[in-house]
Design a protein around this motif. Structure first.
Motif, PDB file in Angstrom:
ATOM      1  N   PRO A  63       0.825  -1.213   0.000  1.00  0.00           N
ATOM      2  CA  PRO A  63       0.000   0.000   0.000  1.00  0.00           C
ATOM      3  C   PRO A  63       0.859   1.263   0.000  1.00  0.00           C
ATOM      4  CG  PRO A  63       0.057  -0.953   2.197  1.00  0.00           C
ATOM      5  CD  PRO A  63       0.776  -1.918   1.302  1.00  0.00           C
ATOM      6  N   SER A  64       0.362   2.276  -0.683  1.00  0.00           N
ATOM      7  CA  SER A  64       0.990   3.589  -0.686  1.00  0.00           C
ATOM      8  C   SER A  64      -0.070   4.587  -0.232  1.00  0.00           C
ATOM      9  CB  SER A  64       1.493   3.951  -2.094  1.00  0.00           C
ATOM     10  OG  SER A  64       2.215   5.168  -2.087  1.00  0.00           O
ATOM     11  N   PRO A  65      -0.056   4.986   1.045  1.00  0.00           N
ATOM     12  CA  PRO A  65      -1.134   5.810   1.601  1.00  0.00           C
ATOM     13  C   PRO A  65      -1.229   7.181   0.945  1.00  0.00           C
ATOM     14  CG  PRO A  65       0.678   5.620   3.151  1.00  0.00           C
ATOM     15  CD  PRO A  65       0.980   4.672   2.047  1.00  0.00           C
ATOM     16  N   ILE A  66      -2.459   7.675   0.842  1.00  0.00           N
ATOM     17  CA  ILE A  66      -2.693   8.964   0.201  1.00  0.00           C
ATOM     18  C   ILE A  66      -3.610   9.838   1.062  1.00  0.00           C
ATOM     19  CG2 ILE A  66      -2.439   7.983  -2.105  1.00  0.00           C
ATOM     20  CD1 ILE A  66      -5.523   8.281  -2.395  1.00  0.00           C
ATOM     21  N   ILE A  67      -3.523  11.135   0.841  1.00  0.00           N
ATOM     22  CA  ILE A  67      -4.522  12.092   1.303  1.00  0.00           C
ATOM     23  C   ILE A  67      -5.360  12.439   0.077  1.00  0.00           C
ATOM     24  CG2 ILE A  67      -4.927  14.409   2.211  1.00  0.00           C
ATOM     25  CD1 ILE A  67      -2.302  14.176   3.742  1.00  0.00           C
ATOM     26  N   ASP A  68      -6.595  11.967   0.070  1.00  0.00           N
ATOM     27  CA  ASP A  68      -7.489  12.171  -1.069  1.00  0.00           C
ATOM     28  C   ASP A  68      -8.266  13.465  -0.855  1.00  0.00           C
ATOM     29  OD1 ASP A  68      -9.400  12.100  -3.062  1.00  0.00           O
ATOM     30  OD2 ASP A  68      -9.755   9.945  -2.887  1.00  0.00           O
ATOM     31  N   MET A 126       1.627  10.017  -0.149  1.00  0.00           N
ATOM     32  CA  MET A 126       2.658  10.049   0.896  1.00  0.00           C
ATOM     33  C   MET A 126       3.718   8.973   0.724  1.00  0.00           C
ATOM     34  SD  MET A 126       0.443  11.104   4.288  1.00  0.00           S
ATOM     35  CE  MET A 126      -0.868   9.889   4.071  1.00  0.00           C
ATOM     36  N   GLY A 127       3.508   8.039  -0.216  1.00  0.00           N
ATOM     37  CA  GLY A 127       4.537   7.052  -0.521  1.00  0.00           C
ATOM     38  C   GLY A 127       4.453   5.806   0.328  1.00  0.00           C
ATOM     39  N   ARG A 128       4.935   4.733  -0.248  1.00  0.00           N
ATOM     40  CA  ARG A 128       4.963   3.444   0.453  1.00  0.00           C
ATOM     41  C   ARG A 128       5.792   3.546   1.722  1.00  0.00           C
ATOM     42  NH1 ARG A 128       8.471  -1.742  -1.720  1.00  0.00           N
ATOM     43  NH2 ARG A 128       8.520  -2.816   0.297  1.00  0.00           N
ATOM     44  N   GLY A 129       5.379   2.834   2.743  1.00  0.00           N
ATOM     45  CA  GLY A 129       6.146   2.773   3.983  1.00  0.00           C
ATOM     46  C   GLY A 129       5.274   3.025   5.190  1.00  0.00           C
ATOM     47  N   GLN A 130       5.545   2.280   6.240  1.00  0.00           N
ATOM     48  CA  GLN A 130       4.770   2.411   7.464  1.00  0.00           C
ATOM     49  C   GLN A 130       5.342   3.524   8.332  1.00  0.00           C
ATOM     50  OE1 GLN A 130       5.117  -1.809   8.665  1.00  0.00           O
ATOM     51  NE2 GLN A 130       2.881  -1.889   8.585  1.00  0.00           N
ATOM     52  N   LYS A 131       4.594   4.593   8.461  1.00  0.00           N
ATOM     53  CA  LYS A 131       4.946   5.717   9.325  1.00  0.00           C
ATOM     54  C   LYS A 131       3.699   6.119  10.100  1.00  0.00           C
ATOM     55  CE  LYS A 131       9.202   6.436   7.736  1.00  0.00           C
ATOM     56  NZ  LYS A 131      10.409   6.330   8.563  1.00  0.00           N
ATOM     57  N   GLU A 132       3.886   6.478  11.356  1.00  0.00           N
ATOM     58  CA  GLU A 132       2.740   6.811  12.193  1.00  0.00           C
ATOM     59  C   GLU A 132       1.950   7.986  11.633  1.00  0.00           C
ATOM     60  OE1 GLU A 132       1.738   7.735  16.914  1.00  0.00           O
ATOM     61  OE2 GLU A 132       3.822   7.660  16.212  1.00  0.00           O
ATOM     62  N   SER A 161     -10.360   9.761  12.775  1.00  0.00           N
ATOM     63  CA  SER A 161      -9.143  10.014  13.564  1.00  0.00           C
ATOM     64  C   SER A 161      -9.355  11.270  14.401  1.00  0.00           C
ATOM     65  CB  SER A 161      -7.928  10.185  12.636  1.00  0.00           C
ATOM     66  OG  SER A 161      -7.731   9.045  11.837  1.00  0.00           O
ATOM     67  N   GLY A 162     -10.495  11.322  15.063  1.00  0.00           N
ATOM     68  CA  GLY A 162     -10.885  12.529  15.789  1.00  0.00           C
ATOM     69  C   GLY A 162      -9.888  12.978  16.826  1.00  0.00           C
ATOM     70  N   LYS A 163      -9.335  12.047  17.564  1.00  0.00           N
ATOM     71  CA  LYS A 163      -8.380  12.400  18.608  1.00  0.00           C
ATOM     72  C   LYS A 163      -7.137  13.052  18.006  1.00  0.00           C
ATOM     73  CE  LYS A 163      -5.805  10.452  22.513  1.00  0.00           C
ATOM     74  NZ  LYS A 163      -5.492   9.213  23.290  1.00  0.00           N
ATOM     75  N   THR A 164      -6.632  12.477  16.926  1.00  0.00           N
ATOM     76  CA  THR A 164      -5.444  13.026  16.274  1.00  0.00           C
ATOM     77  C   THR A 164      -5.718  14.423  15.742  1.00  0.00           C
ATOM     78  OG1 THR A 164      -4.582  10.855  15.645  1.00  0.00           O
ATOM     79  CG2 THR A 164      -3.857  12.736  14.333  1.00  0.00           C
ATOM     80  N   PRO A 207       4.995  19.119  15.123  1.00  0.00           N
ATOM     81  CA  PRO A 207       5.025  20.067  14.003  1.00  0.00           C
ATOM     82  C   PRO A 207       4.809  19.408  12.645  1.00  0.00           C
ATOM     83  CG  PRO A 207       7.240  19.681  14.840  1.00  0.00           C
ATOM     84  CD  PRO A 207       6.299  19.049  15.815  1.00  0.00           C
ATOM     85  N   GLY A 208       5.186  18.126  12.518  1.00  0.00           N
ATOM     86  CA  GLY A 208       4.968  17.446  11.253  1.00  0.00           C
ATOM     87  C   GLY A 208       3.499  17.328  10.905  1.00  0.00           C
TER      88      GLY A 208
END
Length: 360
Positions: free
Chosen positions: A129-134, A287-293, A150-153, A265-266
């Motif tokens: 998977p390569s996650p995206i912001i649609d 956002m590209g392939r890879g597991q990032k929080e 993701s209300g808390k975030t 800040p990210g």
């Protein structure tokens, strides 16, 4: 099918225009790493870059950018940096993958972000998977989805943004700047991050620094480098450098000043960037392939990319298999296991701290 090879600089305006037209005709190719401008710029700095031009009679039906290394080992252009790879071609193109790499003078072609619908793709290749912001429904619909899923975030990010401004000063957002000075600040943060986390510093390679700077200077309607920074009290806090087509922005080099880490800040920056990107006509942030929080927190969809290789029956291909495939499979096993991944990440960060102390 006739295949000719060229250095990027040997492509004429007709070929470049045809490449761009093929790319814009298929949503699967709507990624700036597949744009002719990216290969042309990389080709100015890398003498291993080639382009295979595919002809069907008098018509150009595809372009295959690649790097040709010793022993006929083929890689994507700027391998290790790019999040979209493969041919740009007419719909329903039929070509034998082995025929293609033979015409390119390759024994093997290895990839790790092959986009969907490729003639190079087969059932043995691993999908990721390569996650995206649609943003196709607009920024407000995107944030409404974040509040729901993701209300808390989302709420904590807004709260931290307010706290950052109370404690450090007013926030300013500079989207799509072409100023090289903040770019160098960003790359400095990224270098420090690589070292802290035990990763290889990509910007220790001068050609990568030059590539990024040249891409920042490339500004057209269909392709551009995008530098995005947020400032507090006119001090840079976080930013990102990526590339865009008309409608897709790719995540490439995000980073922030560690002294502001407690404010996340990210995340603050990515939400601000998404809003400005949507206003400018961007529909997808890949956002590209890879597991990032941060990707898990921000994504509302995903694409698929593939990893694997196409190989001919040649001794060089066998040597390549022994050197690369077992390592790739081991890495994939670690990435798929949360405990192993956490352990490996901890070990890399420990190595990074030790290396920093020794170098200091």
């Amino acid at each position: 099918m006739r295949i000719t090879l060229a250095l990027p600089r040997e492509l004429g305006e007709h070929e470049v225009s045809r490449w761009r037209a093929l790319q814009e005709a298929d949503a699967a190719f709507d990624n700036p790493f597949l744009s002719p401008e990216f290969t042309l710029t990389a080709g100015e700095l890398r003498d291993v870059v080639r382009v295979a031009v595919l002809h069907d009679g008098p018509h150009i039906v595809g372009f295959f950018p690649f790097e040709r290394h010793a022993m006929g080992i083929g890689k994507p252009v700027a391998a290790g940096l790019t999040d979209a790879q493969g041919l740009v071609h007419v719909k329903d193109l039929e070509i034998d993958a082995n025929q293609l790499i033979k015409a390119c003078g390759l024994s093997v072609y290895e990839f790790d972000h092959l986009v969907s619908g490729q003639p190079l793709l087969n059932a043995r290749h691993e999908r990721h998977p390569s996650p995206i912001i649609d943003l196709r429904d607009g920024f407000e619909r995107y944030t409404a989805g974040l509040r729901e899923h993701s209300g808390k975030t989302y709420k904590s990010t807004l709260a931290k943004s307010r706290k950052l401004q109370r404690e450090a000063g007013a926030m300013r957002h500079d989207y799509a700047s072409t100023d090289v000075a903040p770019l160098r600040t960003l790359l400095g943060w990224k270098t420090d991050q690589y070292r802290r986390t035990g990763r290889t510093d990509r910007f220790a390679h001068q050609w990568i620094v030059e590539l990024v700077e040249r891409l920042l200077a490339t500004q057209t309607e269909s392709f551009a480098g995008v530098l995005d920074m947020i400032y507090v009290d006119d001090k840079p806090v976080a930013g990102h450098f990526g590339l865009r087509t008309r409608t897709t922005l790719v995540g490439w080099f995000p980073a922030y000043d560690p002294q502001f880490a407690k404010y996340s800040p990210g995340l603050i920056h990515h939400l601000a960037m998404a809003e400005r990107a949507a206003e400018s006509g961007i529909q997808v942030i890949d956002m590209g392939r890879g597991q990032k929080e941060y990707k898990d927190k921000l994504k509302n969809g995903e694409f698929q990319v593939a990893e694997g290789r196409v190989a001919r029956a040649r001794p060089a291909a066998a040597v390549h298999w022994m050197m690369r495939v077992p390592v790739r499979k081991t890495r994939a096993a670690v990435m798929a296991n949360p405990l192993l991944l956490k352990t490996a990440d901890k070990a890399l960060k420990t190595y990074g701290r030790v290396r920093t102390v020794l170098q200091g």
